[in-house]
Scaffold this active site. Structure first.
Site, PDB file in Angstrom:
ATOM      1  N   MET A  92     -13.954  -9.722   6.477  1.00 12.83           N
ATOM      2  CA  MET A  92     -13.472  -8.461   5.875  1.00 12.83           C
ATOM      3  C   MET A  92     -14.568  -7.785   5.059  1.00 12.83           C
ATOM      4  SD  MET A  92      -9.549  -8.757   4.781  1.00 12.83           S
ATOM      5  CE  MET A  92      -8.276  -8.572   6.020  1.00 12.83           C
TER       6      MET A  92
ATOM      7  N   ILE B 112     -11.379  -8.637  -2.574  1.00 11.92           N
ATOM      8  CA  ILE B 112     -12.284  -9.639  -1.994  1.00 11.92           C
ATOM      9  C   ILE B 112     -13.557  -8.962  -1.502  1.00 11.92           C
ATOM     10  CG2 ILE B 112     -10.582 -11.375  -1.332  1.00 11.92           C
ATOM     11  CD1 ILE B 112     -10.867 -10.376   1.554  1.00 11.92           C
ATOM     12  N   ASP B 113     -13.471  -7.656  -1.244  1.00  9.53           N
ATOM     13  CA  ASP B 113     -14.636  -6.951  -0.702  1.00  9.53           C
ATOM     14  C   ASP B 113     -15.775  -6.837  -1.727  1.00  9.53           C
ATOM     15  OD1 ASP B 113     -12.893  -6.600   1.346  1.00  9.53           O
ATOM     16  OD2 ASP B 113     -12.686  -4.427   1.162  1.00  9.53           O
TER      17      ASP B 113
ATOM     18  N   ARG C 252       0.872  -1.181   0.000  1.00 10.49           N
ATOM     19  CA  ARG C 252       0.000   0.000   0.000  1.00 10.49           C
ATOM     20  C   ARG C 252       0.910   1.233   0.000  1.00 10.49           C
ATOM     21  NH1 ARG C 252      -5.130  -1.815   0.812  1.00 10.49           N
ATOM     22  NH2 ARG C 252      -5.447  -3.580   2.204  1.00 10.49           N
TER      23      ARG C 252
HETATM   24  N1  LIG Z   1      -6.273   8.364  -5.329  1.00 13.01           N
HETATM   25  C1  LIG Z   1      -5.152   7.717  -5.633  1.00 13.01           C
HETATM   26  N2  LIG Z   1      -4.349   8.156  -6.631  1.00 13.01           N
HETATM   27  C2  LIG Z   1      -3.226   7.506  -6.952  1.00 13.01           C
HETATM   28  N3  LIG Z   1      -2.821   6.343  -6.349  1.00 13.01           N
HETATM   29  C3  LIG Z   1      -3.577   5.849  -5.352  1.00 13.01           C
HETATM   30  C4  LIG Z   1      -4.781   6.495  -4.936  1.00 13.01           C
HETATM   31  N4  LIG Z   1      -5.321   5.769  -3.929  1.00 13.01           N
HETATM   32  C5  LIG Z   1      -4.483   4.726  -3.715  1.00 13.01           C
HETATM   33  N5  LIG Z   1      -3.441   4.757  -4.567  1.00 13.01           N
HETATM   34  C6  LIG Z   1      -2.333   3.808  -4.624  1.00 13.01           C
HETATM   35  O1  LIG Z   1      -2.811   2.540  -5.076  1.00 13.01           O
HETATM   36  C7  LIG Z   1      -2.172   1.474  -4.361  1.00 13.01           C
HETATM   37  C8  LIG Z   1      -3.194   0.557  -3.778  1.00 13.01           C
HETATM   38  O2  LIG Z   1      -4.159   1.286  -3.034  1.00 13.01           O
HETATM   39  P1  LIG Z   1      -4.963   0.639  -1.830  1.00 13.01           P
HETATM   40  O3  LIG Z   1      -6.049   1.585  -1.469  1.00 13.01           O
HETATM   41  O4  LIG Z   1      -4.012   0.235  -0.754  1.00 13.01           O
HETATM   42  O5  LIG Z   1      -5.546  -0.751  -2.365  1.00 13.01           O
HETATM   43  P2  LIG Z   1      -6.657  -1.096  -3.444  1.00 13.01           P
HETATM   44  O6  LIG Z   1      -6.114  -0.795  -4.785  1.00 13.01           O
HETATM   45  O7  LIG Z   1      -6.858  -2.542  -3.237  1.00 13.01           O
HETATM   46  O8  LIG Z   1      -7.870  -0.265  -3.113  1.00 13.01           O
HETATM   47  C9  LIG Z   1      -1.292   2.128  -3.317  1.00 13.01           C
HETATM   48  O9  LIG Z   1       0.059   2.046  -3.745  1.00 13.01           O
HETATM   49  C10 LIG Z   1      -1.800   3.541  -3.225  1.00 13.01           C
HETATM   50  O10 LIG Z   1      -0.778   4.463  -2.901  1.00 13.01           O
HETATM   51  O1  LIG Z   2      -4.701  -5.245   6.877  1.00 15.90           O
HETATM   52  P1  LIG Z   2      -4.661  -4.600   5.546  1.00 15.90           P
HETATM   53  O2  LIG Z   2      -3.749  -5.263   4.573  1.00 15.90           O
HETATM   54  O3  LIG Z   2      -4.423  -3.130   5.599  1.00 15.90           O
HETATM   55  O4  LIG Z   2      -6.079  -4.793   4.900  1.00 15.90           O
HETATM   56  C1  LIG Z   2      -7.294  -4.573   5.505  1.00 15.90           C
HETATM   57  C2  LIG Z   2      -8.346  -4.308   4.462  1.00 15.90           C
HETATM   58  O5  LIG Z   2      -8.079  -5.010   3.284  1.00 15.90           O
HETATM   59  C3  LIG Z   2      -9.275  -5.373   2.638  1.00 15.90           C
HETATM   60  O6  LIG Z   2      -9.258  -6.751   2.415  1.00 15.90           O
HETATM   61  C4  LIG Z   2      -9.421  -4.649   1.342  1.00 15.90           C
HETATM   62  O7  LIG Z   2      -8.227  -4.583   0.675  1.00 15.90           O
HETATM   63  P2  LIG Z   2      -8.133  -3.822  -0.714  1.00 15.90           P
HETATM   64  O8  LIG Z   2      -8.786  -2.481  -0.560  1.00 15.90           O
HETATM   65  O9  LIG Z   2      -6.710  -3.733  -0.995  1.00 15.90           O
HETATM   66  O10 LIG Z   2      -8.860  -4.706  -1.665  1.00 15.90           O
HETATM   67  C5  LIG Z   2     -10.399  -4.895   3.542  1.00 15.90           C
HETATM   68  O11 LIG Z   2     -11.458  -5.783   3.598  1.00 15.90           O
HETATM   69  C6  LIG Z   2      -9.732  -4.705   4.856  1.00 15.90           C
HETATM   70  O12 LIG Z   2     -10.369  -3.711   5.586  1.00 15.90           O
END
Ligand SMILES: Nc1ncnc2c1ncn2[C@@H]1O[C@H](COP(=O)(O)OP(=O)(O)O)[C@@H](O)[C@H]1O
Ligand SMILES: O=P(O)(O)OC[C@H]1O[C@](O)(COP(=O)(O)O)[C@@H](O)[C@@H]1O
Length: 338
Positions: free
Chosen positions: A188, A144-145, A89
């Site tokens: 989750m 997975i959400d 992340r």
């Molecule tokens: N608004 C955004 N603009 C650009 N990059 C983003 C933004 N939000 C999240 N990211 C980047 O995308 C990656 C994954 O985001 P994250 O929220 O952790 O998981 P997911 O893609 O599963 O929602 C991270 O490296 C994060 O810094």
């Molecule tokens: O403990 P972590 O890796 O921060 O993840 C927790 C979160 O990850 C999730 O599985 C969702 O992950 P993503 O947004 O990356 O798909 C949520 O259900 C949960 O709240």
């Protein structure tokens, strides 16, 4: 747009360098998607395929090197959960990422991730356009959400619902066998209760299903990606239930199970593995067709390509007025708390 291979392709396969990156939390099936992207790229004739390690960080953090990928190398990665490339992340530095894409001469970038990763992919796509780079940035929705707009389901969701049954069944057996037993399971879903709702519907052993749409407890803290960290509602419920029965002087034997990371780290089940196969292949066809800033998914039973900005306007939530939520209430027999 319709998915699938096109008669005319935008790139000369032999000259293409393709990169794959997996971002955010784990979801069962990540390896299946990586594997299919590599297989399909090789089928087109692409020879230069690399994996970017540990999400977007792999583009600029010192010591993280791109990994050459081939059919031989990824042949068996679907047999285990997690991500062969690693995930992370945070670290979204669009201009540094695009500098790195430019320096590595990447023509196609496959981003496998959720809402945040899609926002990142779109920012990378925009920056590439601004710099007039001919890079196809295509995404594959992962969570997975199941909280991505317009998608019937995202890969990993089915597996999570299935895997959750084991925890629910254990909690049920413990509760049935104990004197005044209560079983409590946390699943989750961050701000969307699809896993909880579907796991309740499929298990038939649930008396009350609570979803975050009802119960969000926000804090000011955020994770590395900027997602709001929600307080642990499972632990909160555990304490509340214990206190309630103590206050009314009734014995209660509460067993609390939090299987969340065990669920998330699983290998994809059969139906998710098929979904991953289709999405991985479609992503490559999408890039060869010359699309960028696009994601692929299954929408209203059809495989489609959708523009990223449309799917990230908001996360998808369980609609408390939907038929499905009312089916869940009928099945558990719980009151409607609305
Ligand atoms: N608004 C955004 N603009 C650009 N990059 C983003 C933004 N939000 C999240 N990211 C980047 O995308 C990656 C994954 O985001 P994250 O929220 O952790 O998981 P997911 O893609 O599963 O929602 C991270 O490296 C994060 O810094
Ligand atoms: O403990 P972590 O890796 O921060 O993840 C927790 C979160 O990850 C999730 O599985 C969702 O992950 P993503 O947004 O990356 O798909 C949520 O259900 C949960 O709240």
């Amino acid at each position: 747009w319709n998915t699938g291979p096109r008669k005319e392709i935008y790139y000369e396969p032999e000259e293409v360098k393709a990169a794959i990156v997996t971002c955010g939390g784990l979801s069962p099936g990540l390896n299946d998607v990586i594997r299919q992207i590599v297989f399909t790229l090789e089928t087109y004739g692409v020879k230069n395929i690399v994996g970017i390690p540990f999400g977007y960080r792999g583009f600029f953090e010192k010591g993280l090197k791109e990994m050459p990928l081939s059919r031989d190398l990824v042949e068996n990665i679907n047999l285990s959960g997690g991500s062969f490339l690693g995930v992370s992340r945070g670290g979204a530095k669009t201009s540094e990422i695009v500098d790195s894409i430019q320096a590595r001469r990447i023509d196609m970038l496959f981003v496998i991730g959720g809402n945040g990763s899609h926002a990142g992919a779109n920012a990378i796509h925009e920056e590439c356009r601004k710099r007039k780079l001919k890079v196809s940035v295509v995404a594959v929705p992962k969570t997975i959400d199941n909280d991505i707009l317009f998608m019937d389901k995202t890969f990993g969701f089915d597996t999570a619902v299935e895997e959750a049954q084991r925890a629910i069944n254990s909690a049920y057996i413990e509760a049935r066998s104990a004197y005044h037993g209560i079983g409590l399971v946390k699943l989750m879903g961050r701000s969307s209760g699809f896993i909880a709702m579907h796991a309740s519907l499929s298990s038939g052993q649930i008396d009350v299903c609570l979803i975050p749409e009802d119960l969000l407890q926000k804090s000011n803290a955020t994770d590395a990606s900027g997602n709001v960290i929600l307080s642990d509602f499972g632990v909160h419920m555990q304490q509340k239930i214990k206190k309630h029965f103590k206050d009314i002087g009734v014995p209660a034997d509460l067993k609390y199970i939090d299987p969340t990371y065990m669920v998330r780290a699983c290998r994809a089940n059969a139906s998710d593995a098929i979904l991953c196969t289709v999405l991985g292949q479609n992503a490559v066809h999408e890039a060869f067709a010359g699309f960028s800033g696009i994601t692929s998914g299954v929408c209203n039973t059809h495989y489609v390509y959708l523009p990223i900005p449309e799917v990230i306007t908001a996360p998808k939530h369980v609609n408390p007025n939907s038929r499905m939520w009312h089916r869940c209430l009928t099945s558990t027999g719980q009151p409607d708390f609305h």
